[in-house]
Enzyme design. Structure first.
Site, PDB file in Angstrom:
ATOM      1  N   ASP A  29      37.122  36.236  49.685  1.00 30.07           N
ATOM      2  CA  ASP A  29      37.195  36.038  48.233  1.00 30.07           C
ATOM      3  C   ASP A  29      36.957  34.555  47.947  1.00 30.07           C
ATOM      4  O   ASP A  29      37.539  33.685  48.602  1.00 30.07           O
ATOM      5  CB  ASP A  29      38.567  36.474  47.711  1.00 30.07           C
ATOM      6  CG  ASP A  29      38.590  36.603  46.200  1.00 30.07           C
ATOM      7  OD1 ASP A  29      38.855  37.709  45.703  1.00 30.07           O
ATOM      8  OD2 ASP A  29      38.352  35.598  45.502  1.00 30.07           O
ATOM      9  N   ILE A  30      36.099  34.284  46.993  1.00 28.94           N
ATOM     10  CA  ILE A  30      35.697  32.906  46.716  1.00 28.94           C
ATOM     11  C   ILE A  30      36.842  32.111  46.061  1.00 28.94           C
ATOM     12  O   ILE A  30      36.869  30.883  46.125  1.00 28.94           O
ATOM     13  CB  ILE A  30      34.410  32.886  45.840  1.00 28.94           C
ATOM     14  CG1 ILE A  30      33.650  31.594  46.002  1.00 28.94           C
ATOM     15  CG2 ILE A  30      34.693  33.190  44.390  1.00 28.94           C
ATOM     16  CD1 ILE A  30      32.929  31.461  47.306  1.00 28.94           C
ATOM     17  N   GLU A  88      37.861  42.722  37.256  1.00 23.23           N
ATOM     18  CA  GLU A  88      36.832  41.711  37.017  1.00 23.23           C
ATOM     19  C   GLU A  88      35.446  42.193  37.431  1.00 23.23           C
ATOM     20  O   GLU A  88      34.488  42.050  36.676  1.00 23.23           O
ATOM     21  CB  GLU A  88      37.221  40.454  37.821  1.00 23.23           C
ATOM     22  CG  GLU A  88      36.478  39.206  37.478  1.00 23.23           C
ATOM     23  CD  GLU A  88      36.830  38.074  38.453  1.00 23.23           C
ATOM     24  OE1 GLU A  88      35.900  37.468  38.991  1.00 23.23           O
ATOM     25  OE2 GLU A  88      38.031  37.823  38.668  1.00 23.23           O
ATOM     26  N   HIS A  93      36.385  47.592  45.332  1.00 26.15           N
ATOM     27  CA  HIS A  93      36.712  46.644  46.403  1.00 26.15           C
ATOM     28  C   HIS A  93      38.207  46.639  46.664  1.00 26.15           C
ATOM     29  O   HIS A  93      39.012  46.871  45.765  1.00 26.15           O
ATOM     30  CB  HIS A  93      36.217  45.233  46.073  1.00 26.15           C
ATOM     31  CG  HIS A  93      36.685  44.687  44.761  1.00 26.15           C
ATOM     32  ND1 HIS A  93      36.079  45.021  43.571  1.00 26.15           N
ATOM     33  CD2 HIS A  93      37.691  43.840  44.439  1.00 26.15           C
ATOM     34  CE1 HIS A  93      36.698  44.395  42.588  1.00 26.15           C
ATOM     35  NE2 HIS A  93      37.694  43.681  43.083  1.00 26.15           N
ATOM     36  N   HIS A  95      41.332  44.288  48.181  1.00 20.79           N
ATOM     37  CA  HIS A  95      41.777  42.943  48.554  1.00 20.79           C
ATOM     38  C   HIS A  95      42.667  43.047  49.798  1.00 20.79           C
ATOM     39  O   HIS A  95      43.617  43.846  49.808  1.00 20.79           O
ATOM     40  CB  HIS A  95      42.628  42.317  47.441  1.00 20.79           C
ATOM     41  CG  HIS A  95      41.909  42.046  46.159  1.00 20.79           C
ATOM     42  ND1 HIS A  95      41.459  40.782  45.813  1.00 20.79           N
ATOM     43  CD2 HIS A  95      41.557  42.852  45.130  1.00 20.79           C
ATOM     44  CE1 HIS A  95      40.882  40.831  44.623  1.00 20.79           C
ATOM     45  NE2 HIS A  95      40.932  42.079  44.176  1.00 20.79           N
TER      46      HIS A  95
HETATM   47  P1  AMP Z   1      39.165  42.142  40.611  1.00 24.30           P
HETATM   48  O1  AMP Z   1      37.894  42.823  40.106  1.00 24.30           O
HETATM   49  O2  AMP Z   1      40.168  41.986  39.506  1.00 24.30           O
HETATM   50  O3  AMP Z   1      39.736  42.845  41.812  1.00 24.30           O
HETATM   51  O4  AMP Z   1      38.789  40.670  41.048  1.00 24.30           O
HETATM   52  C1  AMP Z   1      37.530  40.386  41.643  1.00 24.30           C
HETATM   53  C2  AMP Z   1      37.702  39.388  42.771  1.00 24.30           C
HETATM   54  O5  AMP Z   1      36.410  39.068  43.240  1.00 24.30           O
HETATM   55  C3  AMP Z   1      38.390  38.073  42.389  1.00 24.30           C
HETATM   56  O6  AMP Z   1      39.462  37.841  43.294  1.00 24.30           O
HETATM   57  C4  AMP Z   1      37.269  37.023  42.542  1.00 24.30           C
HETATM   58  O7  AMP Z   1      37.750  35.778  43.016  1.00 24.30           O
HETATM   59  C5  AMP Z   1      36.345  37.686  43.548  1.00 24.30           C
HETATM   60  N1  AMP Z   1      34.946  37.299  43.426  1.00 24.30           N
HETATM   61  C6  AMP Z   1      34.180  37.308  42.308  1.00 24.30           C
HETATM   62  N2  AMP Z   1      32.927  36.887  42.583  1.00 24.30           N
HETATM   63  C7  AMP Z   1      32.903  36.616  43.914  1.00 24.30           C
HETATM   64  C8  AMP Z   1      31.890  36.128  44.806  1.00 24.30           C
HETATM   65  N3  AMP Z   1      30.646  35.857  44.403  1.00 24.30           N
HETATM   66  N4  AMP Z   1      32.227  35.952  46.121  1.00 24.30           N
HETATM   67  C9  AMP Z   1      33.474  36.213  46.555  1.00 24.30           C
HETATM   68  N5  AMP Z   1      34.466  36.685  45.763  1.00 24.30           N
HETATM   69  C10 AMP Z   1      34.190  36.874  44.454  1.00 24.30           C
END
Ligand code: AMP
Length: 129
Positions: A29-30, A88, A93, A95
């Site tokens: 995760d970035i 988001e 996905h 975590h």
């Molecule tokens: P959520 O959809 O609420 O589970 O959150 C999406 C997750 O994806 C967040 O923790 C972001 O930090 C992560 N994220 C979004 N874009 C990227 C990316 N390009 N590379 C890695 N992680 C990402």
């Protein structure tokens, strides 16, 4: 248009890759909650985890289990926490977060800032664990 996570899995957008197979991809995760915070995705683009077929869901969970074992070896922690939000990014996905305490899995806490070198080193350590 493909989701950002589909483009990451296809190698079109760079990521800190941790593991992959024919159907799945795992990357850091970035904006990590803790060093080693990893996202595990199916290559099949589905908005919501529970929209996956039972078979796809089972395969994804088994892939996530393997990644979690590597994560536990590479990043010292008490447990690897698992969570699904999807608030988001509309591509299913999971975590995986290395935990020392339950406070390490706080989605509202300020995210950790790691250098590109630290992210590269952690991803490599997990991949090779
Ligand atoms: P959520 O959809 O609420 O589970 O959150 C999406 C997750 O994806 C967040 O923790 C972001 O930090 C992560 N994220 C979004 N874009 C990227 C990316 N390009 N590379 C890695 N992680 C990402």
């Amino acid at each position: 248009m493909a989701s950002i996570f589909s483009r990451i899995a296809a190698g079109e957008i760079p990521s800190y890759k941790v593991a992959e197979d024919e159907k799945h991809f795992a990357f850091l995760d970035i904006n990590p909650m803790a060093p080693g915070h990893t996202l595990v995705i199916p290559r099949h683009e589905v908005d919501y985890l529970f929209d996956l077929s039972a078979e796809e869901y089972g395969e994804l969970m088994e892939f996530a289990r393997k990644v979690a074992l590597k994560l536990k070896k590479a990043v010292p922690c008490q447990r690897v926490g698992i969570a699904v939000l999807g608030m988001e990014v509309p591509h299913a996905h999971i975590h995986l977060v290395p935990l020392q305490t339950e406070a390490d899995m706080d989605f509202r806490a300020p995210k950790k800032t790691l250098s590109a070198q630290e992210m590269t080193d952690i991803a490599k350590a997990i991949a090779e664990a």
